[in-house]
Design an enzyme around this catalytic site. Structure first.
Site, short mmCIF file in Angstrom:
data_model
loop_
_atom_site.label_atom_id
_atom_site.label_comp_id
_atom_site.label_asym_id
_atom_site.label_seq_id
_atom_site.Cartn_x
_atom_site.Cartn_y
_atom_site.Cartn_z
CB SER A 12 -0.92 0.00 1.21
OG SER A 12 -1.77 -1.12 1.16
CB CYS B 66 -9.91 2.48 0.98
SG CYS B 66 -11.20 1.70 -0.01
CG HIS C 88 -12.43 1.46 3.83
ND1 HIS C 88 -11.70 1.63 4.98
CD2 HIS C 88 -11.80 0.46 3.14
CE1 HIS C 88 -10.66 0.81 4.98
NE2 HIS C 88 -10.71 0.07 3.88
CG ASP D 229 -10.72 -2.60 1.47
OD1 ASP D 229 -10.61 -1.64 0.68
OD2 ASP D 229 -10.26 -2.56 2.65
#
Lengths: 364, 646
Positions: free
Chosen positions: B350, B408, B395, B389
């Site tokens: 991420s 997210c 989210h 996710d």
């Protein structure tokens, strides 16, 4: 005078050979003092070896040729066994030549330098001479077996000398010229093959002989530095203890194999002639002994030992002056080191014995 | 002579009563003829005399040629020979940290050496010395090898780095070892040992391969060469120039007189950009974990921290380490010799999201305030594979800032899908991903930034849309080194300005004390259409640590400065559709890598850092606190220093 010469006679000592040997030993000590960095330790050690050598020579001179001939095969077998022992338990840098016996260590290949010509002479003396084919073949085996074992050590130089000593005996026995020339011819043909059997360092030595400059800091170093030492000596030399090549450590092995270079540098061409004269005196006397020997055993042995001694001198000087490859052969009676010294003096003892024992045979 | 002739007439048997040849005699066609034998012998002796005379005269001729005709030539050679030219090895340059702490120095060390020619019996002397100094088998092997290759007058190193006890032990027994001597030399020493090994590298003995390619003149008298790291990269700077002395030596090798002298020029000292204290803190912060930390000053590209763990003691390599130790280092599953910071390739996870977000803004695919709905998964049109996710329940409505703060995945699946791999690849490559950073250390890896073209070329396979989605969250094919990640973070911190990272700060001539700064090299800027596009991205990263729902909010608590960060997780195991697994059940080496990137302060960044903790599971829990402690140390101490000066 009379009493002294009678003592020499009683001890079977030949005064001319003895004095020649002592002159060479003396020259050796003089140059060794310089080459050995004026180390008293080295001098004392070499003097002790010379004394051992002289005593050995005198002891050997007491052995009659007849007894020597009887002992010959045992000496030979003993030498062969020692060579096998070296093969199995030898020590020494990269080449196994040395055998440790308590505090003493020696090279059994040195024994063969005496044992091979004695044995070949013993084998030949009651054969019809010139030797026939069978005799030649047996003699060749007597020569080649120890030669092969010594090559394995590997010590090509000594092996060639040991074999040469045996072959000289055959030569003096009258092996026909036809054999000699055909062997030489075959040798010339085989020589290129032998090149592949040589060790790398041996090939290097042959190659650098022809062109020392190809490796001026490697294997050509010996040859270049020795040649400079010899050449810079000039006619009268730089003077005792004043050889720069040796004292500034440019000359390797300067106390042993290359001691002649130190001698040439410090005593010049005049000194060389003096030393050659001393060798010539020993060689001439030895040949005279050979010619006057009363049987073919003594004759062949004396001539062969003389020739071997000459080859030592020639090969060493040829090596130092850059005419022959560096084979690691000491200069007889002059180089530092015990084994070769004792061997050479023992050989001279045999010559004395051959010369001094015949009267007793005649009278007995 | 006449005596001999009479003597020769005697039957030969007299000498040897054992008449072995009697039987043969009858078969022989000829009988022994003593007179003929003597005649042949005499001829042979004269032939021999002839040969001897010829050979002796060749020797005399040769000697006359050398000593009389060539005398002048050899005298010149001999006089020139009197002076030996001996190289004086230069002192290798020292290496310091940016704050002046010594990292590589030259220490006097004692080594035992042997000149084979002066040793009476080398083999037995070696056995004795082995027993005296308790040498290892591998050392004995090496000595024997060197002895074989050395010329008689070359000295062979028996053992380097003797301690005082060994020096004393040898000195007492010196009389037993003629030809052996203890020499004092300078030997490289790395006082920080493991801590700096992957930056500085080490020197080692010049090996045969290096000898074949090196400039022999430059290495006169030099025994060691830089093998890896700065020692290798800056070999020419550090080495210096050998000097020469012309010396006259006496027979025992003692110097009588130094004739002329050209002094060696010492190598230049190097000041690294690394902060020794910060490096130490970062090393300690990683604890027993494997991983890497790289911190860069975004304003210059100076590398402040460069940690790769586990590490090794570079001092072991200086004088050659035994086979056993070396193979232990090489074969260790922890791979301590592997420079993770420079060469390891991890999926960025991420941590790639801020850069993807910027790409979305730049290509007008998203506006900062655009919201998408995250239901916990996304499917591609016409397929039923669910791209999940990390938060199973989703989210909900989420904009760009929150997508970064909460990391997210669905937001970035959708964004990557809308951008397409070509635009994604183009945008990310501006941050230097998939390309070497150009750092001044040897052996950097390029990482991998996938594209459709790349996949066709290397795998001869088409690019699938699903691969675009996972590229958007830094999984799949994409690989980065910690250095590349830190470099990209610095670009984020700088709002696009990039500098080539470097570890060598300045070079100082130890003679003149003149220091030369290593120039700062700008890299290609991350060009943007609208400068304002940076702000939502950076604000999102600030929310990661300072926002109430930030994934690393725990690491932002109590910070004396505002900083920006992004967590990441590099998955080691593909998780099958709808499968869940309990992290605690997994063996440590299969757990995900934890990653965290950060920079601070937000408005005027002074440091950008990337932390990778192998098998650390969670970027926020393991990697982020390490980054925070580095930022704290660097910024707080810097502030204090600034206050003192003010």
């Amino acid at each position: 005078m009379d009493s002294r010469s009678s003592l020499l006679v009683r001890l079977h000592i030949d005064p001319q050979l003895l004095s020649g040997a002592l002159i060479l030993c003396g020259l050796g000590l003089v140059v060794l003092y310089s080459a050995g960095d004026q180390s008293m330790d080295v001098m004392v050690r070499q003097t002790i070896r010379m004394c051992i050598g002289i005593v050995t020579m005198i002891l050997v001179a007491q052995i009659s040729p007849a007894r020597l001939a009887r002992w010959a095969p045992f000496l030979y077998v003993f030498g062969i066994l020692l060579l096998f022992a070296v093969f199995l338990f030898g020590t020494g840098r990269s080449a196994n030549r040395w055998l440790h016996l308590g505090i003493v260590q020696f090279q059994p290949s040195e024994i063969m330098k005496i044992a091979v010509p004695v044995t070949v002479a013993w084998f030949l003396f009651d054969k019809v001479l010139p030797p026939n084919l069978r005799t030649i073949i047996v003699s060749m085996l007597l020569v080649l077996v120890p030669g092969f074992l010594i090559i394995q050590q590997p010590d090509l130089g000594t092996a060639l000398l040991v074999m040469a000593a045996g072959l000289f005996t055959l030569f003096f026995a009258g092996i026909s010229w036809r054999w000699i020339f055909s062997a030489a011819g075959v040798g010339l043909i085989i020589a290129p093959l032998g090149w592949f059997l040589l060790h790398d360092y041996q090939r290097q030595r042959v190659l650098t002989l022809f062109d020392p400059q190809r490796d001026p800091l490697g294997s050509g170093y010996h040859i270049i530095q020795a040649t400079i030492a010899v050449g810079s000596g000039g006619i009268s030399g730089k003077g005792w203890l004043r050889g720069t090549q040796s004292h500034l450590e440019f000359l390797p092995e300067r106390a042993t194999d290359f001691i002649f270079a130190v001698y040439c540098e410090e005593f010049g061409f005049i000194g060389v002639i003096v030393m050659l004269a001393a060798y010539a005196m020993v060689l001439a006397r030895s040949l005279r002994i050979a010619l006057s020997a009363q049987d073919s055993f003594g004759r062949l042995l004396a001539a062969s030992l003389t020739m071997t001694l000459f080859i030592y001198v020639f090969v060493n000087m040829g090596m130092v002056t850059g005419q022959l490859p560096v084979v690691g052969i000491p200069l007889p009676l002059v180089s530092y080191g015990g084994t070769s010294l004792v061997t050479i003096l023992a050989g001279l003892g045999i010559l004395m014995s051959i010369h001094t024992h015949k009267r007793f045979i005649v009278y007995s | 002579m006449c005596c001999a002739i009479f003597g020769a007439g005697r039957p030969e048997r007299d000498i040897n009563p054992v008449n072995s040849a009697n039987g043969e005699m009858q078969k022989l066609p000829t009988l022994k003829d003593p007179n003929r034998e003597l005649r042949i012998f005499q001829v042979r002796v004269w032939v021999a005399i002839g040969v001897m005379v010829i050979l002796i005269f060749t020797v005399i001729g040769r000697l006359a040629y050398l000593q009389i005709i060539q005398y002048g030539h050899f005298t010149t050679l001999s006089r020139d020979n009197r002076l030996k030219v001996v190289p004086i090895p230069p002192t290798r340059g020292l290496i310091y940290s940016r704050d002046g702490k010594i990292l590589a120095e030259n220490r006097p060390s004692f080594s035992l050496e042997m000149v084979p020619e002066r040793v009476h019996d080398v083999a037995s002397a070696l056995v004795d010395i082995t027993n005296l100094l308790h040498l290892e088998d591998s050392e004995v092997e090496r000595i024997a090898d060197e002895w074989k290759r050395a010329r008689g007058f070359d000295s062979v190193v028996i053992k380097t780095g003797l301690d005082e006890r060994q020096v004393a032990l040898f000195s007492v027994n010196r009389h037993r070892f003629p030809g052996f001597s203890i020499e004092a030399r300078l030997s490289r020493y790395y006082p920080r040992k493991e801590q700096m090994a992957h930056v500085i590298g080490y020197v080692g003995r010049v090996n045969e391969d290096e000898q074949n390619v090196m400039d022999k003149l430059a290495y006169r008298g030099v025994t060691h060469i830089g093998k890896v790291g700065v020692e290798k990269a800056r070999e020419d700077t550090l080495r210096g120039i050998a000097g020469y002395k012309q010396i006259e030596v006496n027979a025992s090798g003692r110097i009588l007189r130094v004739a002329t002298l050209s002094p060696p020029v010492p190598g230049h000292d190097i000041y690294l950009t690394l902060d020794a204290d910060l490096q130490e803190l970062a090393t300690d912060a990683l604890g027993d974990n494997k991983g890497a930390i790289v911190a860069i000053d975004p304003g210059t590209g100076e590398v402040l921290v460069f940690v790769s763990k586990p590490s090794f003691n570079p001092n072991l390599f200086v004088d050659g380490l035994s086979k056993a130790v070396y193979s232990k280092l090489r074969e260790s599953s922890d791979r301590p010799l592997f420079n993770r910071a420079l060469q390891a390739q991890y999926p960025p996870g991420s941590t790639i999201k801020p850069m993807v977000a910027l790409a979305g803004l730049e290509h007008d695919v998203r506006q900062a305030h655009d919201e998408i709905f995250c239901q916990g998964w996304l499917t591609l049109e016409g397929a039923d594979h669910r791209y999940r996710d990390w938060l199973k329940r989703g989210h909900g409505q989420i904009d760009l800032k929150r997508s970064l703060a909460e990391s997210c995945d669905v937001y970035y699946y959708a964004l990557a899908r809308d951008l397409g791999i070509t635009r994604l690849h183009k945008s990310l490559s501006k941050f230097g991903l998939g390309r070497a950073t150009g750092i001044d250390l040897p052996g950097e890896t390029e990482g991998l930034l996938p594209s459709a073209e790349w996949k066709r070329r290397t795998r001869t396979l088409p690019w699938y849309p699903g691969e675009t989605l996972i590229t958007g969250i830094g999984q799949g094919f994409m690989l980065v080194s910690p250095l590349q990640l830190a470099n990209a973070t610095a670009a984020l911190a700088n709002r696009g300005f990039r500098f080539v990272p470097h570890v060598v700060g300045q070079i100082e001539d130890p003679m003149t004390k003149v220091a030369t700064e290593i120039g700062i090299h700008e890299g290609p800027e991350v060009e943007v259409e609208k400068k304002s596009n940076w702000e939502p991205v950076i604000q999102g990263m600030v929310e990661v640590v300072h926002g109430s729902r930030g994934t690393a909010r725990g690491s932002g608590v109590g910070a004396a400065f505002r900083f920006a960060g992004k967590t990441g997780t590099a998955q080691l195991l593909g998780i099958a559709q709808d499968e869940t697994h309990n992290i605690d059940d997994l063996p440590k080496h299969l757990r995900d890598h934890a990653i965290f990137i950060a920079f601070a302060p937000v408005e005027k960044p002074e440091i950008a850092v990337a932390v990778v903790v192998e098998n650390g599971e969670s970027g926020s829990r393991t990697a982020a606190p390490i980054a925070r402690s580095i930022l704290d140390q660097y910024l707080m101490n810097a502030t204090i220093v600034a206050d003192d000066n003010g």
